[in-house]
Design an enzyme around this catalytic site. Sequence first.
Site, PDB file in Angstrom:
ATOM      1  N   HIS A 182     -45.972  -4.017   8.662  1.00 43.86           N
ATOM      2  CA  HIS A 182     -46.675  -2.979   8.927  1.00 43.86           C
ATOM      3  C   HIS A 182     -46.442  -2.251  10.078  1.00 43.86           C
ATOM      4  O   HIS A 182     -46.219  -2.750  11.414  1.00 43.86           O
ATOM      5  CB  HIS A 182     -48.240  -3.001   8.717  1.00 43.86           C
ATOM      6  CG  HIS A 182     -48.896  -1.631   8.737  1.00 43.86           C
ATOM      7  ND1 HIS A 182     -49.050  -0.794   7.780  1.00 43.86           N
ATOM      8  CD2 HIS A 182     -49.310  -0.978  10.174  1.00 43.86           C
ATOM      9  CE1 HIS A 182     -49.607   0.503   8.266  1.00 43.86           C
ATOM     10  NE2 HIS A 182     -49.903   0.008   9.676  1.00 43.86           N
TER      11      HIS A 182
ATOM     12  N   GLY B 227      -7.599   1.263   3.129  1.00 42.15           N
ATOM     13  CA  GLY B 227      -8.936   1.457   3.189  1.00 42.15           C
ATOM     14  C   GLY B 227      -9.516   1.862   1.806  1.00 42.15           C
ATOM     15  O   GLY B 227     -10.742   1.801   1.597  1.00 42.15           O
ATOM     16  N   GLY B 228      -8.614   2.422   0.837  1.00 39.34           N
ATOM     17  CA  GLY B 228      -8.781   2.696  -0.447  1.00 39.34           C
ATOM     18  C   GLY B 228      -9.880   3.860  -0.620  1.00 39.34           C
ATOM     19  O   GLY B 228     -10.151   4.787   0.496  1.00 39.34           O
ATOM     20  N   THR B 229     -10.574   4.048  -1.463  1.00 39.68           N
ATOM     21  CA  THR B 229     -11.479   5.222  -1.629  1.00 39.68           C
ATOM     22  C   THR B 229     -12.704   5.145  -0.703  1.00 39.68           C
ATOM     23  O   THR B 229     -13.027   6.156  -0.245  1.00 39.68           O
ATOM     24  CB  THR B 229     -12.132   5.352  -3.234  1.00 39.68           C
ATOM     25  OG1 THR B 229     -11.191   5.357  -4.194  1.00 39.68           O
ATOM     26  CG2 THR B 229     -12.891   6.189  -3.458  1.00 39.68           C
ATOM     27  N   CYS B 230     -13.101   4.080  -0.526  1.00 34.29           N
ATOM     28  CA  CYS B 230     -14.450   4.070   0.358  1.00 34.29           C
ATOM     29  C   CYS B 230     -14.133   4.515   1.532  1.00 34.29           C
ATOM     30  O   CYS B 230     -15.080   5.486   1.906  1.00 34.29           O
ATOM     31  CB  CYS B 230     -14.824   2.645   0.353  1.00 34.29           C
ATOM     32  SG  CYS B 230     -16.203   2.214   1.660  1.00 34.29           S
TER      33      CYS B 230
ATOM     34  N   GLU C   3       0.753  -1.401   0.094  1.00 36.45           N
ATOM     35  CA  GLU C   3      -0.103  -0.036   0.111  1.00 36.45           C
ATOM     36  C   GLU C   3       0.850   1.085   0.003  1.00 36.45           C
ATOM     37  O   GLU C   3       1.597   1.448   0.781  1.00 36.45           O
ATOM     38  CB  GLU C   3      -0.794   0.146   1.218  1.00 36.45           C
ATOM     39  CG  GLU C   3      -1.896   1.212   1.400  1.00 36.45           C
ATOM     40  CD  GLU C   3      -2.612   1.574  -0.128  1.00 36.45           C
ATOM     41  OE1 GLU C   3      -2.277   2.714  -0.497  1.00 36.45           O
ATOM     42  OE2 GLU C   3      -3.251   0.742  -0.247  1.00 36.45           O
TER      43      GLU C   3
END
Length: 456
Positions: free
Chosen positions: A441, A39-42, A34
């Site tokens: 409901h 974690g990257g973009t997210c 890395e």
Amino acid sequence: MTRDFDAIVIGAGQAGPSLAVRLAEAGMKVAIVERKLFGGTCVNTGCTPTKTLVASAHAAQLARRAAEFGVVLGGEVGIDMQRVKARQDTVVRNQRDGLEQWVRSAANCTVFNGQARFESAGQVRVGDDLLSADKVFINVGGRANIPPMPGVDHVAVLNNSSLLDLDVLPRHLVIIGGSYVGLEFAQIYRRFGAEVTVVEMADRLIHREDPEISAGVQAILQAEGVQVRLGAECIRFEPRGADICVKVECEVGEPQIVGSHVLLAVGRRPNTDDLGLDAAGVEVDKRGYIVVDESLQTTAPGVWALGDCNGKGAFTHTAYNDFEIVAANLLDGENRRVSDRIAAYALFTDPPLGRAGLSEAEARATGRRLLVGSRPMTEVGRAVEKGETQGLMKVVVDADTREILGAAILGTDGDEAIHAILDSMYAKASYRTLQRAVNIHPTVSELIPTLLGELK
């Protein structure tokens, strides 16, 4: 000196860490590389920070509407952008640090920090280290696209990443691009109190959606004061003192918009241009996406590509599913394919849009005979009770097989209620199965069986 591994994972986004740990738990010696943030973009510039901002913006809007619910607040609602950003940063940091700690603590897994570059299909250099493995997995993600619009190099424009660094409220945010990223930011900053204008080249917002869905989203945003300029041509920029002048040619409206800040939200591009893919024999398409087959293998033996960089999906859930496909095929003897996946996503405006499968336009293009149903959210008891009746729900069914082809729920809890339909689609069940379900409901989902009983 070469360091030998069984597998190399390049990139610690949504697919990479889970794959690295799974391979390591299977007994492989794994290297994961890395160059910046886990974690990257997210985690860093996508889902996590933006949905944290959505939550802050929702709280502000709900406070403004307090009187509608009989709640009395003293004074006007104010926004402390520094506290908003501090909360955003805390949530991001906690998720990123937790992910990195998990990977670093995994047995048989070694983390390398730095830029990865192929020297051959099975050799990757990271700084002074030359890593070697029979299996290499690429999970490098993507970044904001900056098109060569006239004047874009002469003004300070923002993208989805740099906008998140702001701890001040723009006076007037001009957003170029009326699609998913741009519209989420439009509502966020309008609710924070900024003047917001969205400029879109197409004749409607999110033009991949059916027209009534596009119109519904536009109505929601405009009701909150977001200005929308459609059919914008020849978009260009020039400095105007401390501001930025955006010049447009539209059928309606002034020929220029002067804003304090400009966000470019006009698409993404893959992070594949600095990996040395040629040396590995990895083919890319004309947009730079890595070419993969149904099992996510590239044109180079022993090399796979997962996540945004392969062009097979642009979402966290599709990237994670890429990990599931690769791991299942390699370790569990399965034969999972990318084409088994049903397209599904959400637009996280408030209320949100949940989407699954084909739109009506896409379904009609297949030549099938269709059954279509639609109902406004004004007929959903839960929406009325919450005071959130904007939007509609819609479903498209194959008239011959009775299988659901696609659906859209634009309305309160639409991003959750859509999963009842999505799950039925994965089960390849007749729409009548879901029609005969007795749902709880009062919920949004309870109207789905009613909707399916009114198909035409």
